[in-house]
Scaffold this motif. Sequence first.
Motif, short mmCIF file in Angstrom:
data_model
loop_
_atom_site.label_atom_id
_atom_site.label_comp_id
_atom_site.label_asym_id
_atom_site.label_seq_id
_atom_site.Cartn_x
_atom_site.Cartn_y
_atom_site.Cartn_z
N ILE A 79 -26.38 -7.30 35.32
CA ILE A 79 -25.00 -6.98 34.98
C ILE A 79 -24.14 -7.12 36.22
N CYS A 80 -23.09 -7.91 36.12
CA CYS A 80 -22.15 -8.07 37.24
C CYS A 80 -20.78 -7.57 36.79
N MET A 81 -20.41 -6.41 37.28
CA MET A 81 -19.08 -5.89 37.00
C MET A 81 -18.11 -6.44 38.04
N SER A 82 -16.90 -6.77 37.62
CA SER A 82 -15.93 -7.43 38.49
C SER A 82 -15.67 -6.63 39.76
N ASN A 83 -15.51 -7.34 40.89
CA ASN A 83 -15.26 -6.62 42.14
C ASN A 83 -13.83 -6.10 42.24
N LEU A 84 -12.96 -6.51 41.33
CA LEU A 84 -11.67 -5.87 41.12
C LEU A 84 -11.79 -5.17 39.78
N LYS A 85 -11.80 -3.85 39.80
CA LYS A 85 -12.18 -3.11 38.59
C LYS A 85 -11.23 -3.33 37.41
N GLU A 86 -9.94 -3.41 37.67
CA GLU A 86 -8.97 -3.54 36.57
C GLU A 86 -8.08 -4.76 36.76
N PRO A 87 -8.55 -5.95 36.47
CA PRO A 87 -7.73 -7.14 36.67
C PRO A 87 -6.60 -7.30 35.66
N TYR A 88 -6.76 -6.78 34.46
CA TYR A 88 -5.73 -6.86 33.41
C TYR A 88 -5.39 -8.29 32.98
N TYR A 89 -6.20 -9.27 33.32
CA TYR A 89 -5.83 -10.66 33.09
C TYR A 89 -5.49 -10.96 31.62
N LEU A 90 -6.29 -10.46 30.69
CA LEU A 90 -6.13 -10.86 29.30
C LEU A 90 -4.87 -10.33 28.63
N VAL A 91 -4.16 -9.43 29.28
CA VAL A 91 -2.92 -8.92 28.68
C VAL A 91 -1.69 -9.29 29.49
N ASN A 92 -1.87 -10.09 30.54
CA ASN A 92 -0.71 -10.54 31.30
C ASN A 92 0.15 -11.47 30.45
N ASP A 93 1.46 -11.41 30.66
CA ASP A 93 2.39 -12.21 29.85
C ASP A 93 2.13 -13.71 29.97
N LYS A 113 -9.97 -17.26 38.73
CA LYS A 113 -9.89 -15.90 39.27
C LYS A 113 -11.13 -15.10 38.89
N TYR A 114 -11.57 -15.24 37.64
CA TYR A 114 -12.77 -14.52 37.20
C TYR A 114 -14.00 -14.98 37.99
N GLU A 115 -14.07 -16.28 38.27
CA GLU A 115 -15.20 -16.77 39.06
C GLU A 115 -15.29 -16.03 40.39
N THR A 116 -14.15 -15.78 41.00
CA THR A 116 -14.11 -15.05 42.26
C THR A 116 -14.55 -13.59 42.07
N LEU A 117 -14.14 -12.99 40.96
CA LEU A 117 -14.48 -11.59 40.72
C LEU A 117 -15.97 -11.38 40.47
N PHE A 118 -16.65 -12.43 40.03
CA PHE A 118 -18.08 -12.30 39.71
C PHE A 118 -18.98 -13.07 40.68
N LYS A 119 -18.45 -13.46 41.82
CA LYS A 119 -19.21 -14.31 42.72
C LYS A 119 -20.40 -13.60 43.37
#
Length: 311
Positions: free
Chosen positions: A36-50, A62-68
């Motif tokens: 399990i790899c949880m994102s290194n930024l805990k709350e990215p909020y990407y999927l609800v950004n305008d 961006k997600y690739e970086t969070l899970f690297k």
Amino acid sequence: MLEHTNTSNFPNLFIPGAAKSGTSTLHDLLNQHPDICMSNLKEPYYLVNDNFEDRIENYNAKYETLFKHKPKALYKGDSSTSYMLFPKFIESVKAHVTSDVKFIFILRNPIDRLYSHYWYLKGLGSETLDFRAAIENDKDIEPDMSKKLPEGKFKSYFQYGLYGKWLEKFYSNFNANQIKIILFEDLKEDPLKITNNCISFLELPPIEHLSDIKSNPTVILKYPKLYTSILRFTQGSMKSMKPLYKLVPRGLKTFIKKHTSNFIVKATKTSKTYPDLSLSDRKWAQKLYESDVERLKKITGNDFKPWKDFN
């Protein structure tokens, strides 16, 4: 999932539970499993950004970086707490995330969650109203990204605790075997057992022990106005400082956003604790939530025994 966009790095696990319910703790506990790899930024909020629909490829990068840190993990997790109730999230997941996506909701007695959320913002200087007045202030307003405070926080205290209202949408859009509900109170009582319950839900082998982690405590700062002012500057939301903000290099802005908040909290936090919730305020909040908790019980089939206010 759309074919013409690359979403190969998107999460297949979400912890979209409410703020001040233990999501940070669960995020860190699950991250101790090798698969399990949880994102290194805990709350990215990407999927609800305008701009999400227009910049999917960018968010994939961006997600690739969070899970690297664990690129071969079977599960990649995003714990943006507001996903539970923000518009666009379910729609974005159904359109752009793998169909066997999993959701783990960690829920806390809504009265305790409400009070903790209130004092979290009051302790940081983002709330000036008394408890009941603060709750009533935006009680009927459903939160979204446009309701974010200038310093990057969210209020909507009452709406965050309407678990029945929000989870009904998930049960209507996904299969029940994609949804796992755990309780904050149970996780606090037996972290290893509840963490392994979540791991079993993901059909992964259990872990034998957990390393100690730091929780996300509510603090009261010495200089809350200074804290909120600096956060507003780092968010670029102080009108008087916008000319200066534009001159700051992008890399420095990113560094400041990432490190300033924690630094100020550590440097100016006090040993004060917020007062206990009075019995009259507790009963007042219990009445606000009792119908939604009944709704939640019907939807999930769970009796939520640790929540003595509702049993």
